[in-house]
Design a protein around this motif. Structure first.
Motif, short mmCIF file in Angstrom:
data_model
loop_
_atom_site.label_atom_id
_atom_site.label_comp_id
_atom_site.label_asym_id
_atom_site.label_seq_id
_atom_site.Cartn_x
_atom_site.Cartn_y
_atom_site.Cartn_z
N TYR A 22 0.86 -1.18 0.00
CA TYR A 22 0.00 0.00 0.00
C TYR A 22 0.90 1.23 0.00
O TYR A 22 1.69 1.44 0.93
N SER A 23 0.79 2.04 -1.04
CA SER A 23 1.77 3.12 -1.23
C SER A 23 1.24 4.52 -0.94
O SER A 23 2.01 5.48 -0.97
N ASN A 24 -0.04 4.64 -0.65
CA ASN A 24 -0.63 5.97 -0.44
C ASN A 24 -0.45 6.41 1.01
O ASN A 24 -1.40 6.55 1.77
N TRP A 25 0.79 6.61 1.42
CA TRP A 25 1.10 6.98 2.79
C TRP A 25 1.98 8.24 2.82
O TRP A 25 2.67 8.57 1.86
N VAL A 26 1.94 8.91 3.96
CA VAL A 26 2.84 10.02 4.26
C VAL A 26 3.50 9.69 5.60
O VAL A 26 2.81 9.29 6.55
N LEU A 27 4.80 9.85 5.68
CA LEU A 27 5.54 9.52 6.90
C LEU A 27 5.88 10.80 7.67
O LEU A 27 6.54 11.68 7.15
N TYR A 28 5.40 10.86 8.91
CA TYR A 28 5.79 11.92 9.84
C TYR A 28 6.80 11.34 10.81
O TYR A 28 6.53 10.33 11.47
#
Length: 299
Positions: A22-28
């Motif tokens: 699953y590639s629709n991520w944002v990393l904080y």
């Protein structure tokens, strides 16, 4: 992700996040004042993936639990779902997809929290075992005396995130994952424990909290029990729950009150009261330990 002097294993964990199905991520990434090359590694990762994909924040500098809660409550981090990540694990490629498969079935307005079993690995990444496979009922009455869910496996929906925000950062919580388990179940939300592991949980001397399995870990827990550690942790949890009891369901407020009342009694009322309060641990031996702890005021 929360980081602190994690240079040794960080690159491998970042790579496993990048390689998710699953590639629709944002990393904080919230760094708590690292003095090694953690920030340089993270900034290089950000440079490769872009500022919109990887965002860097400064933590409060008060330990891992406060860092995770500060990041969770950060107003700029807003999404449909949220996953907590440690700096030294390795995610299986289907980690996020497995969690979202369950979470997408849950009503959006009900707090929902996913967790899973983990595969244990050593410093070199070699498999050494699995964490416990819990099969008992999950809920607030369990959460009051036991944390079954590892934060590095947790994924939760926006309703659960709003619940955590409503409760505030609670800087003196014992652990962010235990707090989430208590709060979501206490407020009437949904909790799921996936018995299939989707994360490689690295065990090494610098773990903030390691996996509590095996005879050695059990003996350490018994020793700490008689030192009053569990009782002190429960004191902290109850104080935090009292501050936000309006978020709990009426039934769970009653459970909390019965538990508090029982803990204040002398023998044998304490043992009988704790038993009647309905609280429980996941295993038979765990409940035996709970009974022993009640006798010796260790709970």
């Amino acid at each position: 992700m929360c980081t602190y002097n994690g240079e040794r294993f960080l690159s491998e964990q970042l790579a496993s996040i990048q390689q998710q199905d699953y590639s629709n991520w944002v990393l904080y990434v919230s760094d708590d004042g690292s003095t090694d090359s953690t920030l340089e590694i993270t900034k290089a990762f950000q440079a490769r993936l872009g500022l919109e994909k990887v965002k860097l924040l400064s933590g409060p500098g008060c330990g891992f639990a406060s860092n995770f809660m500060s990041l969770t409550c950060h107003q700029d981090a807003s999404a449909d779902f949220y996953a907590w990540s440690d700096q030294d694990d390795i995610w299986a490629a289907d980690k996020l997809k497995a969690a979202l498969t369950w979470l997408n079935k849950m009503p959006k307005d009900i707090p929902a929290l996913y967790s899973s079993r983990t595969t244990l690995v050593d410093e070199a990444g070699n498999h050494t075992g699995l964490t416990s496979r819990f099969s008992g009922a999950f809920g607030f009455s369990n959460a009051l005396v036991e944390n079954v869910a590892a934060g590095n496996t947790m994924v939760f929906n926006h309703a659960a995130r709003e619940l955590l925000q409503s409760a505030g950062q609670q800087d003196n919580i014992v652990a962010h994952d235990w707090w989430a388990y208590m709060l979501v179940t206490g407020a009437g939300g949904r909790f799921f424990y996936d018995t299939t592991p989707h994360i490689f949980y690295r065990q090494h001397p610098l773990n903030s909290i390691g996996a509590a399995i095996g005879l050695k870990a059990a003996l350490v827990r018994i020793h700490k029990l008689f030192q009053g550690r569990l009782s002190r942790w429960i004191d902290q949890n109850i104080a935090n729950l009292d501050a936000i009891d309006y978020l709990l369901t009426e039934t769970n407020r009653e459970v909390l009150q019965r538990f508090k009342s029982a803990r204040a009694r002398n023998l044998p009322g304490r043992v009988i009261g704790i038993w009647r309060s309905g609280i429980y641990r996941q295993t038979f031996m765990g409940n035996v330990g709970l009974l022993v702890a009640a006798i010796f005021k260790g709970v």
